[in-house]
Design a protein around this motif. Structure first.
Motif, PDB file in Angstrom:
ATOM      1  N   ARG A  97     -51.964  -6.626 -17.467  1.00 13.35           N
ATOM      2  CA  ARG A  97     -51.539  -7.611 -18.474  1.00 13.35           C
ATOM      3  C   ARG A  97     -52.012  -9.018 -18.102  1.00 13.35           C
ATOM      4  O   ARG A  97     -52.376  -9.815 -18.987  1.00 13.35           O
ATOM      5  CB  ARG A  97     -50.019  -7.586 -18.635  1.00 13.35           C
ATOM      6  CG  ARG A  97     -49.501  -6.338 -19.362  1.00 13.35           C
ATOM      7  CD  ARG A  97     -48.036  -6.478 -19.711  1.00 13.35           C
ATOM      8  NE  ARG A  97     -47.513  -5.311 -20.388  1.00 13.35           N
ATOM      9  CZ  ARG A  97     -46.523  -5.356 -21.290  1.00 13.35           C
ATOM     10  NH1 ARG A  97     -45.975  -6.519 -21.598  1.00 13.35           N
ATOM     11  NH2 ARG A  97     -46.087  -4.248 -21.863  1.00 13.35           N
ATOM     12  N   CYS A 137     -50.079  -1.066 -21.610  1.00 10.21           N
ATOM     13  CA  CYS A 137     -50.580  -1.092 -22.986  1.00 10.21           C
ATOM     14  C   CYS A 137     -49.478  -1.264 -24.024  1.00 10.21           C
ATOM     15  O   CYS A 137     -49.766  -1.221 -25.232  1.00 10.21           O
ATOM     16  CB  CYS A 137     -51.366   0.186 -23.271  1.00 10.21           C
ATOM     17  SG  CYS A 137     -52.925   0.338 -22.371  1.00 10.21           S
ATOM     18  N   PRO A 149     -49.259  -7.102 -23.959  1.00  8.60           N
ATOM     19  CA  PRO A 149     -49.852  -5.848 -23.490  1.00  8.60           C
ATOM     20  C   PRO A 149     -51.374  -5.847 -23.606  1.00  8.60           C
ATOM     21  O   PRO A 149     -51.972  -6.602 -24.369  1.00  8.60           O
ATOM     22  CB  PRO A 149     -49.235  -4.798 -24.425  1.00  8.60           C
ATOM     23  CG  PRO A 149     -47.994  -5.428 -24.964  1.00  8.60           C
ATOM     24  CD  PRO A 149     -48.299  -6.896 -25.056  1.00  8.60           C
ATOM     25  N   VAL A 150     -51.976  -4.962 -22.845  1.00  6.17           N
ATOM     26  CA  VAL A 150     -53.407  -4.704 -22.929  1.00  6.17           C
ATOM     27  C   VAL A 150     -53.696  -3.957 -24.231  1.00  6.17           C
ATOM     28  O   VAL A 150     -52.936  -3.059 -24.621  1.00  6.17           O
ATOM     29  CB  VAL A 150     -53.858  -3.846 -21.732  1.00  6.17           C
ATOM     30  CG1 VAL A 150     -55.323  -3.459 -21.840  1.00  6.17           C
ATOM     31  CG2 VAL A 150     -53.576  -4.580 -20.431  1.00  6.17           C
ATOM     32  N   ALA A 151     -54.777  -4.306 -24.907  1.00  8.02           N
ATOM     33  CA  ALA A 151     -55.181  -3.559 -26.096  1.00  8.02           C
ATOM     34  C   ALA A 151     -55.631  -2.161 -25.674  1.00  8.02           C
ATOM     35  O   ALA A 151     -56.583  -2.031 -24.888  1.00  8.02           O
ATOM     36  CB  ALA A 151     -56.314  -4.281 -26.813  1.00  8.02           C
ATOM     37  N   PRO A 152     -54.971  -1.111 -26.142  1.00  5.42           N
ATOM     38  CA  PRO A 152     -55.319   0.242 -25.666  1.00  5.42           C
ATOM     39  C   PRO A 152     -56.781   0.604 -25.887  1.00  5.42           C
ATOM     40  O   PRO A 152     -57.383   1.305 -25.065  1.00  5.42           O
ATOM     41  CB  PRO A 152     -54.389   1.149 -26.473  1.00  5.42           C
ATOM     42  CG  PRO A 152     -53.240   0.278 -26.852  1.00  5.42           C
ATOM     43  CD  PRO A 152     -53.822  -1.085 -27.063  1.00  5.42           C
ATOM     44  N   SER A 154     -59.248  -1.122 -25.438  1.00  3.30           N
ATOM     45  CA  SER A 154     -60.099  -1.734 -24.419  1.00  3.30           C
ATOM     46  C   SER A 154     -60.053  -0.969 -23.102  1.00  3.30           C
ATOM     47  O   SER A 154     -60.688  -1.387 -22.129  1.00  3.30           O
ATOM     48  CB  SER A 154     -59.682  -3.186 -24.180  1.00  3.30           C
ATOM     49  OG  SER A 154     -58.430  -3.256 -23.501  1.00  3.30           O
ATOM     50  N   VAL A 155     -59.323   0.141 -23.058  1.00  4.90           N
ATOM     51  CA  VAL A 155     -59.190   0.938 -21.841  1.00  4.90           C
ATOM     52  C   VAL A 155     -60.121   2.139 -21.911  1.00  4.90           C
ATOM     53  O   VAL A 155     -60.108   2.907 -22.883  1.00  4.90           O
ATOM     54  CB  VAL A 155     -57.740   1.423 -21.650  1.00  4.90           C
ATOM     55  CG1 VAL A 155     -57.629   2.303 -20.409  1.00  4.90           C
ATOM     56  CG2 VAL A 155     -56.784   0.235 -21.547  1.00  4.90           C
ATOM     57  N   ASN A 174     -53.012   5.952 -29.576  1.00  2.05           N
ATOM     58  CA  ASN A 174     -53.210   4.563 -29.166  1.00  2.05           C
ATOM     59  C   ASN A 174     -54.676   4.185 -29.015  1.00  2.05           C
ATOM     60  O   ASN A 174     -54.987   3.018 -28.767  1.00  2.05           O
ATOM     61  CB  ASN A 174     -52.453   4.289 -27.871  1.00  2.05           C
ATOM     62  CG  ASN A 174     -50.973   4.102 -28.092  1.00  2.05           C
ATOM     63  OD1 ASN A 174     -50.520   3.028 -28.488  1.00  2.05           O
ATOM     64  ND2 ASN A 174     -50.203   5.170 -27.880  1.00  2.05           N
ATOM     65  N   LEU A 176     -57.153   5.039 -26.774  1.00  2.00           N
ATOM     66  CA  LEU A 176     -57.877   4.878 -25.518  1.00  2.00           C
ATOM     67  C   LEU A 176     -59.192   5.639 -25.591  1.00  2.00           C
ATOM     68  O   LEU A 176     -59.301   6.686 -26.243  1.00  2.00           O
ATOM     69  CB  LEU A 176     -57.044   5.392 -24.342  1.00  2.00           C
ATOM     70  CG  LEU A 176     -55.945   4.465 -23.814  1.00  2.00           C
ATOM     71  CD1 LEU A 176     -54.774   4.391 -24.783  1.00  2.00           C
ATOM     72  CD2 LEU A 176     -55.453   4.930 -22.449  1.00  2.00           C
TER      73      LEU A 176
END
Length: 266
Positions: A97, A137, A149-152, A154-155, A174, A176
């Motif tokens: 994060r 996320c 949160p992290v943008a899913p 972007s994972v 989500n 990923l």
């Protein structure tokens, strides 16, 4: 890249379940620091591992988890590249994060045998370390600070091969990205900043024994080194690196060899 690293070992307990993992994290930080010609900092003191419930570990490890995120934020704000080592993946609840807040648009390359994308509702084991990426996320809220949160999407998951049934729908809904080859990884990170999460159980247990949750059919050390070298070449910038899950201090030099091309050390 020498001299631009902030090397920190988090040896304070989060949800550690492996004997000796905190000591191994400290040894790895010292090995990397020596090669990069920077002083590695060791934060906290090791405690005996225990099989705790996720909510107990979240409460008891709160200070350590917040410290992990703070170390990443401080390094990035100082123009340094954070390199963190820790016993357990749960630090990613705060570190990722902070990366997203300080370096928007960064891709998270998740190199791990496990997706760690359970929620309190889906987990079968009750293990906090198996829920940490989902928390980062925003699938569930651990209450560890105000960073968004992290943008899913972007994972990028790579090397992941042991996924719980309850994780699959969460991963799919989500958005990923699952990469099954080096080429697919490079397509996702090319000309973009990248932060690498490396749980060493992404390696095959015959290559690097000692993982708490070993999974067969993993990478060998040369393949992982080649992948990290290619990531360093293709990415716009390597924003940082966190390494978890080292089981024994004697393997620290091997791991430093493997990550060397990514962070510019030999």
């Amino acid at each position: 890249m020498e001299g631009d690293l902030s090397v920190v070992a988090l040896v304070c307990r989060t949800s550690d379940r492996a004997v000796g993992a905190a000591d191994a994290a400290a040894a790895l930080a010292r090995e990397i620091g020596a090669r990069a010609h920077v002083d590695a900092r060791i934060i906290g003191s090791a405690e005996p591992p225990r099989d705790g419930r996720w909510d107990d570990d979240l409460r008891d490890g709160r200070g350590c988890l917040l410290e992990a995120g703070g170390q990443v934020s401080d390094a990035l704000r100082s123009g340094l590249i954070p390199v963190l080592t820790a016993a357990d993946c749960s630090i990613s609840m705060t570190t990722l994060r902070e990366v997203a807040r300080e370096r928007p648009g960064t891709v998270v390359l998740w190199l791990d045998a496990h997706a760690d994308f359970n929620s309190p509702a889906s987990t079968e084991s009750g293990y906090l370390g198996g829920m940490c990426l989902a928390a980062a996320c925003g699938v569930w809220e651990p209450g560890l600070g105000s960073a968004d949160p992290v943008a899913p999407e972007s994972v990028v998951l790579a090397g992941v091969r042991d996924i719980d049934a309850g994780e699959l729908p969460l991963i799919d809904t989500n958005g990923l990205v699952r990469a099954d080859s080096t080429e697919e990884v490079l397509d996702q990170i090319a000309d973009r900043p990248v932060f690498v999460h490396l749980d060493l159980d992404v390696l095959d247990p015959e290559v690097l024994p000692g993982a708490k949750f070993p999974a067969p059919d993993g990478l060998d050390s040369e393949d992982l080194m080649d992948l990290l070298e290619a990531v360093a070449e293709e990415a716009e910038q390597v924003v940082g690196l966190e390494i978890t899950g080292l089981g024994a201090t004697e393997h620290a030099p091997l791991v430093a060899d493997v990550v060397g091309p990514l962070i510019g050390i030999v």
